[in-house]
Design an enzyme around this catalytic site. Structure first.
Site, PDB file in Angstrom:
ATOM      1  N   ARG A 129      72.323 -65.318  89.446  1.00  0.00           N
ATOM      2  CA  ARG A 129      73.385 -65.684  88.495  1.00  0.00           C
ATOM      3  C   ARG A 129      73.952 -64.446  87.801  1.00  0.00           C
ATOM      4  NH1 ARG A 129      74.813 -70.837  89.911  1.00  0.00           N
ATOM      5  NH2 ARG A 129      73.276 -72.411  89.335  1.00  0.00           N
ATOM      6  N   HIS A 180      79.072 -71.261  68.813  1.00  0.00           N
ATOM      7  CA  HIS A 180      80.018 -70.740  67.829  1.00  0.00           C
ATOM      8  C   HIS A 180      79.497 -69.507  67.098  1.00  0.00           C
ATOM      9  CE1 HIS A 180      82.376 -74.098  68.957  1.00  0.00           C
ATOM     10  NE2 HIS A 180      83.277 -73.922  68.022  1.00  0.00           N
ATOM     11  N   LEU A 215      85.857 -72.246  79.275  1.00  0.00           N
ATOM     12  CA  LEU A 215      85.140 -73.307  79.994  1.00  0.00           C
ATOM     13  C   LEU A 215      84.160 -74.071  79.111  1.00  0.00           C
ATOM     14  CD1 LEU A 215      81.947 -72.612  80.814  1.00  0.00           C
ATOM     15  CD2 LEU A 215      83.029 -71.022  82.368  1.00  0.00           C
ATOM     16  N   TYR A 216      83.840 -73.485  77.942  1.00  0.00           N
ATOM     17  CA  TYR A 216      82.878 -74.155  77.047  1.00  0.00           C
ATOM     18  C   TYR A 216      83.544 -75.159  76.108  1.00  0.00           C
ATOM     19  CZ  TYR A 216      77.816 -73.681  76.346  1.00  0.00           C
ATOM     20  OH  TYR A 216      76.461 -73.852  76.387  1.00  0.00           O
ATOM     21  N   SER A 248      76.115 -67.725  81.003  1.00  0.00           N
ATOM     22  CA  SER A 248      75.075 -68.188  80.106  1.00  0.00           C
ATOM     23  C   SER A 248      73.797 -67.364  80.271  1.00  0.00           C
ATOM     24  CB  SER A 248      74.839 -69.666  80.394  1.00  0.00           C
ATOM     25  OG  SER A 248      73.659 -70.098  79.803  1.00  0.00           O
ATOM     26  N   GLY A 260      79.816 -71.346  85.029  1.00  0.00           N
ATOM     27  CA  GLY A 260      79.289 -71.280  83.657  1.00  0.00           C
ATOM     28  C   GLY A 260      77.909 -70.640  83.563  1.00  0.00           C
ATOM     29  N   HIS A 311      84.735 -80.789  74.650  1.00  0.00           N
ATOM     30  CA  HIS A 311      85.048 -81.853  73.694  1.00  0.00           C
ATOM     31  C   HIS A 311      84.831 -83.274  74.192  1.00  0.00           C
ATOM     32  CE1 HIS A 311      86.823 -78.199  71.987  1.00  0.00           C
ATOM     33  NE2 HIS A 311      86.435 -78.732  70.842  1.00  0.00           N
ATOM     34  N   GLN A 366      77.598 -76.915  70.288  1.00  0.00           N
ATOM     35  CA  GLN A 366      78.677 -76.405  69.451  1.00  0.00           C
ATOM     36  C   GLN A 366      78.151 -75.368  68.452  1.00  0.00           C
ATOM     37  OE1 GLN A 366      80.470 -79.446  67.081  1.00  0.00           O
ATOM     38  NE2 GLN A 366      82.417 -78.335  66.861  1.00  0.00           N
TER      39      GLN A 366
HETATM   40  C1  HEM Z   1      84.367 -83.740  66.506  1.00  0.00           C
HETATM   41  C2  HEM Z   1      83.956 -82.630  66.999  1.00  0.00           C
HETATM   42  C3  HEM Z   1      84.796 -81.393  67.201  1.00  0.00           C
HETATM   43  C4  HEM Z   1      85.954 -81.030  66.605  1.00  0.00           C
HETATM   44  C5  HEM Z   1      86.727 -81.765  65.516  1.00  0.00           C
HETATM   45  C6  HEM Z   1      86.343 -79.770  67.188  1.00  0.00           C
HETATM   46  C7  HEM Z   1      87.472 -79.067  66.842  1.00  0.00           C
HETATM   47  C8  HEM Z   1      87.793 -77.818  67.305  1.00  0.00           C
HETATM   48  C9  HEM Z   1      88.896 -77.028  66.837  1.00  0.00           C
HETATM   49  C10 HEM Z   1      89.898 -77.459  65.773  1.00  0.00           C
HETATM   50  C11 HEM Z   1      88.870 -75.862  67.508  1.00  0.00           C
HETATM   51  C12 HEM Z   1      89.817 -74.682  67.342  1.00  0.00           C
HETATM   52  C13 HEM Z   1      90.947 -74.803  68.264  1.00  0.00           C
HETATM   53  C14 HEM Z   1      91.949 -73.697  68.047  1.00  0.00           C
HETATM   54  O1  HEM Z   1      91.759 -72.836  67.185  1.00  0.00           O
HETATM   55  O2  HEM Z   1      92.935 -73.707  68.812  1.00  0.00           O
HETATM   56  C15 HEM Z   1      87.751 -75.908  68.411  1.00  0.00           C
HETATM   57  C16 HEM Z   1      87.382 -74.894  69.263  1.00  0.00           C
HETATM   58  C17 HEM Z   1      86.299 -74.928  70.108  1.00  0.00           C
HETATM   59  N1  HEM Z   1      85.425 -75.977  70.275  1.00  0.00           N
HETATM   60 FE1  HEM Z   1      85.454 -77.692  69.268  1.00  0.00          FE
HETATM   61  N2  HEM Z   1      85.416 -79.399  68.124  1.00  0.00           N
HETATM   62  C18 HEM Z   1      84.464 -80.371  68.156  1.00  0.00           C
HETATM   63  C19 HEM Z   1      83.353 -80.397  68.985  1.00  0.00           C
HETATM   64  C20 HEM Z   1      83.017 -79.418  69.892  1.00  0.00           C
HETATM   65  C21 HEM Z   1      81.862 -79.474  70.740  1.00  0.00           C
HETATM   66  C22 HEM Z   1      80.805 -80.577  70.767  1.00  0.00           C
HETATM   67  C23 HEM Z   1      81.876 -78.359  71.505  1.00  0.00           C
HETATM   68  C24 HEM Z   1      80.816 -78.044  72.524  1.00  0.00           C
HETATM   69  C25 HEM Z   1      80.480 -76.905  72.960  1.00  0.00           C
HETATM   70  C26 HEM Z   1      83.053 -77.571  71.113  1.00  0.00           C
HETATM   71  C27 HEM Z   1      83.436 -76.359  71.643  1.00  0.00           C
HETATM   72  C28 HEM Z   1      84.498 -75.600  71.207  1.00  0.00           C
HETATM   73  C29 HEM Z   1      84.785 -74.258  71.665  1.00  0.00           C
HETATM   74  C30 HEM Z   1      83.994 -73.452  72.689  1.00  0.00           C
HETATM   75  C31 HEM Z   1      85.905 -73.831  70.970  1.00  0.00           C
HETATM   76  C32 HEM Z   1      86.587 -72.457  71.061  1.00  0.00           C
HETATM   77  C33 HEM Z   1      86.089 -71.617  69.914  1.00  0.00           C
HETATM   78  C34 HEM Z   1      86.797 -70.331  69.781  1.00  0.00           C
HETATM   79  O3  HEM Z   1      87.501 -69.939  70.712  1.00  0.00           O
HETATM   80  O4  HEM Z   1      86.678 -69.716  68.721  1.00  0.00           O
HETATM   81  N3  HEM Z   1      83.714 -78.268  70.149  1.00  0.00           N
HETATM   82  N4  HEM Z   1      87.118 -77.122  68.273  1.00  0.00           N
END
Ligand code: HEM
Ligand SMILES: *[C@@H]1O[C@H](CO)[C@@H](O)[C@H](O)[C@H]1NC(C)=O
Ligand SMILES: *[C@@H]1O[C@H](CO)[C@@H](O)[C@H](O)[C@H]1NC(C)=O
Ligand SMILES: *[C@@H]1O[C@H](CO)[C@@H](O)[C@H](O)[C@H]1NC(C)=O
Ligand SMILES: *[C@@H]1O[C@H](CO)[C@@H](O)[C@H](O)[C@H]1NC(C)=O
Ligand SMILES: *[C@@H]1O[C@H](CO)[C@@H](O)[C@H](O)[C@H]1NC(C)=O
Length: 600
Positions: free
Chosen positions: A122, A209, A386-387, A532, A528, A390, A205
């Site tokens: 990997r 993050h 890819l992560y 990882s 992925g 949602h 999540q």
């Molecule tokens: C109700 C639950 C959740 C909400 C309301 C939510 C909301 C958001 C929002 C608002 C963003 C930022 C989008 C932007 O700036 O354009 C985001 C980014 C992201 N979310 Fe979620 N999310 C949720 C659950 C999850 C879960 C369970 C994962 C699983 C891994 C996840 C993974 C990510 C990733 C990887 C990003 C990109 C972060 C980054 O680039 O900084 N989210 N999410």
């Protein structure tokens, strides 16, 4: 009205893209103008495309094991390897079947042999030191040195290509809102067949993050998480000022508040750090956490609470063994232990669960001490994209007998303290999470995030999905029908994109057909996992100089790292021990049902 508008937009897009006059003019323009020949992605097998003159290119095939104009002709040993190598689906099938075989492997030296193979095969797919970034599609000192950029595995699509994806596909890409509405939005909740629960979803999540922190204000190609990996910045903050504000400056501990005799993160009045909350939330309800967005969901502040308690618990243990140590040494050593525990839990429970492998995974950095492996890691835009899992999110949250809708769940700071950690862990562990791949499984509350992700990938000029398939040793798909079993989706995607070689990375990662009884499709796993595992094993604590008891304050700390489990993380830090796991509790009859389906 709502139902007819996407259909209308769709028709418009198709008409415009196929359009007589406009289309013809576009083509004429393309043939007149010279463009970067690397728009064809001519170099195969990881060869590097370099432009010479206005319309010539060369592929650098050095050390690819291939030669020829486009690095397509295998050298002898590459040819042999090509003939002998089993396909990823065959390997996956073996790893998830034949329990009798793995029961033997698990108990012998073969476990180490396979585990070493998993790590090296990997990780070898990830360049280390890192290569390109979103500004530099060629090697440069700036791209190596400036860690405020996410790196990237494939360079951006060149600027002056005939189509947005290179030379394939239509002159305009489909409207992101239309894509999300047509293919991403959930109709009926589809649980993950592997049984992932919300405890898993929030862990995913929370954990990711710490290294996915896109610096939206500066630009989507930049990150705020300069540790580029598992640095526990989501617990301690991503900079020293924030860390110092979160620390108690006594016994190595973090600041905390006590509510009903239980330890919780302090408020921002006690630990003055910026947290993202809606304006109406008063300061006394804002929890101060390393990651500024973790007030968003009670699932995230619950994990923040657990790790806070764990950090302070470790400090007590260290202090008892090292009464002479100052605050700084206790803090720093506890942080390394927390990082080690995290990696242990991620490999042996989180990845174990996700993979569905019957090989018992093992976190043992010494497995790599005899192979050439570079310590270090850089987070890439591809990994971030890819992560976006949602679809894991449910329709509502079942907590201790109540059904809590999103409107009461998001940014509600009282849920954590009202129920307490135990009841939340138990509720989240019992509620199924959604299947990530296959499409039609995103709740409308997070649909906009998917729209944003597609827009982001275009801004970043990400190469087509099939180019990534090839980069990760997968066969490019030859048709939309091969990519998805959903006939309607295949046909509609074909109309929108025009060519399978123009399909975009993120939509493809999520819409690809899932493997039988699995949460993910082939690409999510095969593309992925390298990111990882490289991120986990490339951590400095896994290197020969660090991976020893003294790094963790002695044998006690080292043992804590090596024996960490999710259950201990919860139950050593709570009054009672709830049901805690990354999968829902299924009973014997459903288990039998599952296995008989798999065998069939
Ligand atoms: C109700 C639950 C959740 C909400 C309301 C939510 C909301 C958001 C929002 C608002 C963003 C930022 C989008 C932007 O700036 O354009 C985001 C980014 C992201 N979310 Fe979620 N999310 C949720 C659950 C999850 C879960 C369970 C994962 C699983 C891994 C996840 C993974 C990510 C990733 C990887 C990003 C990109 C972060 C980054 O680039 O900084 N989210 N999410
Ligand atoms: C190399 O790739 C280019 C562009 O895709 C193609 O036109 C050319 O025929 C290829 N050359 C060989 C030897 O296959
Ligand atoms: C990295 O590059 C960006 C964009 O050019 C620049 O704003 C930033 O100052 C650079 N950072 C470092 C540490 O050189
Ligand atoms: C081998 O490991 C897998 C995965 O943890 C597990 O399902 C299986 O029961 C194990 N077998 C033995 C004998 O430990
Ligand atoms: C927050 O959650 C609590 C406990 O479930 C509930 O009573 C309250 O109404 C919620 N607050 C909001 C603003 O939704
Ligand atoms: C076990 O699971 C099956 C299928 O989901 C369900 O019908 C049955 O009621 C369950 N039995 C118990 C004892 O929970």
């Amino acid at each position: 009205m709502r139902a007819s508008s996407p259909a209308l937009i769709c028709t418009l897009v198709v008409v415009l893209a196929r359009g007589g006059v406009g289309g013809a003019r576009g083509e004429a323009e393309i043939s007149r103008k010279t463009y970067d020949p690397c728009c064809h992605y001519p170099c195969q097998n990881r060869g590097v495309c370099v432009r010479f003159g206005p319309d010539r290119y060369e592929c650098d095939c050095t050390r690819t094991g291939y030669y020829g104009e486009n690095c397509t002709i295998p050298e002898f040993w590459s040819w042999v390897r090509q003939q002998l190598k089993p396909s990823p689906d065959v390997v996956h099938y073996i790893l998830t079947h034949f329990k009798w075989l793995w029961d033997i492997v698990n108990q012998t030296f073969l476990r180490d042999v396979f585990m070493r193979l998993v790590f090296t095969v990997r990780s070898n797919l990830i360049p280390s030191p890192p290569t390109y970034n979103s500004k530099y599609g060629y090697l440069s000192w700036e791209s190596y040195y400036n860690t405020t950029y996410y790196t990237r595995i494939l360079p951006p699509v060149p600027e002056d290509c005939p189509t947005p994806m290179g030379v394939k596909g239509k002159a305009t890409l489909p409207d992101p809102e239309l894509l999300v509405e047509k293919f991403f939005l959930r109709k009926k909740f589809r649980p993950d067949p592997q049984g992932s629960n919300l405890m898993f979803a929030f862990f995913a999540q929370h954990f990711t993050h710490q290294f996915f922190k896109t610096h939206n204000r500066k630009g989507l190609e930049f990150t705020k998480a300069l540790g580029h990996g598992v640095d526990a910045g989501h617990i301690y903050g991503d900079n020293l000022v924030r860390q110092l504000n979160l620390r108690l400056h006594k016994d190595g501990k973090l600041k905390y508040q006590m509510i009903d005799g239980e330890m919780y993160p302090p408020t921002v009045m006690q630990a003055p750090v910026e947290m993202s909350y809606p304006k109406h939330v008063p300061a006394e309800q804002r929890l101060a956490i390393g990651q500024e967005v973790f007030g968003l969901l009670p699932g995230l502040s619950m994990y923040a609470t657990l790790w806070l308690r764990e950090h302070n618990r470790i400090c007590d243990i260290l202090k008892a063994e090292h009464p002479t140590w100052d605050d700084e040494q206790l803090f720093q050593t506890a942080r390394l232990i927390i990082i080690g525990e995290t990696i242990q839990i991620v490999i042996e429970e989180y990845v174990q669960h996700l993979s569905g492998y019957l090989l018992k995974l093992k976190f043992d950095p010494s497995l790599l001490f005899s192979s050439q492996f570079q310590y270090g890691n850089r987070i890439s835009v591809e990994f971030t994209q890819l992560y976006h899992w949602h679809p894991l999110m449910p329709d509502s949250f079942h907590i201790d007998g109540s059904d809590v809708p999103y409107s009461h769940f998001l940014f509600n700071t009282s849920i954590l303290t009202h129920y307490g950690v135990e009841k939340l862990v138990e509720s989240f562990s019992k509620q199924p999470a959604g299947q990530v791949c296959g499409g039609h499984n995103i709740h409308h509350v997070v649909a906009n995030v998917a729209v944003g992700t597609i827009k982001e990938s275009r801004y970043l000029r990400m190469q087509p999905f099939n180019e990534y398939r090839k980069r990760f040793n997968l066969k490019p798909y030859t048709s939309f029908a091969e990519f998805t079993d959903d006939k309607v989706m295949a046909q509609e995607l074909e109309e929108l994109y025009g060519d399978i070689d123009a399909l975009e990375f993120y939509p493809a990662m999520l819409l690809e057909k899932a493997r039988p009884n699995a949460i993910f499709g082939q690409s999510m796993v095969e593309i992925g996992s390298p990111f990882s595992l490289k991120g986990l094993l490339g951590n400095p604590i896994c290197s020969p100089e660090y991976w020893k008891p003294s790094t963790f304050g002695g044998q006690t700390g080292f043992d804590i790292v090596r024996s960490a489990t999710l259950e201990k993380l919860v139950c050593l830090n709570t009054k009672w021990c709830p049901y805690v796991a990354f999968h829902v509790l299924y009973n014997i009859s459903t288990l039998l049902l599952k296995t008989s389906k798999v065998e069939a």
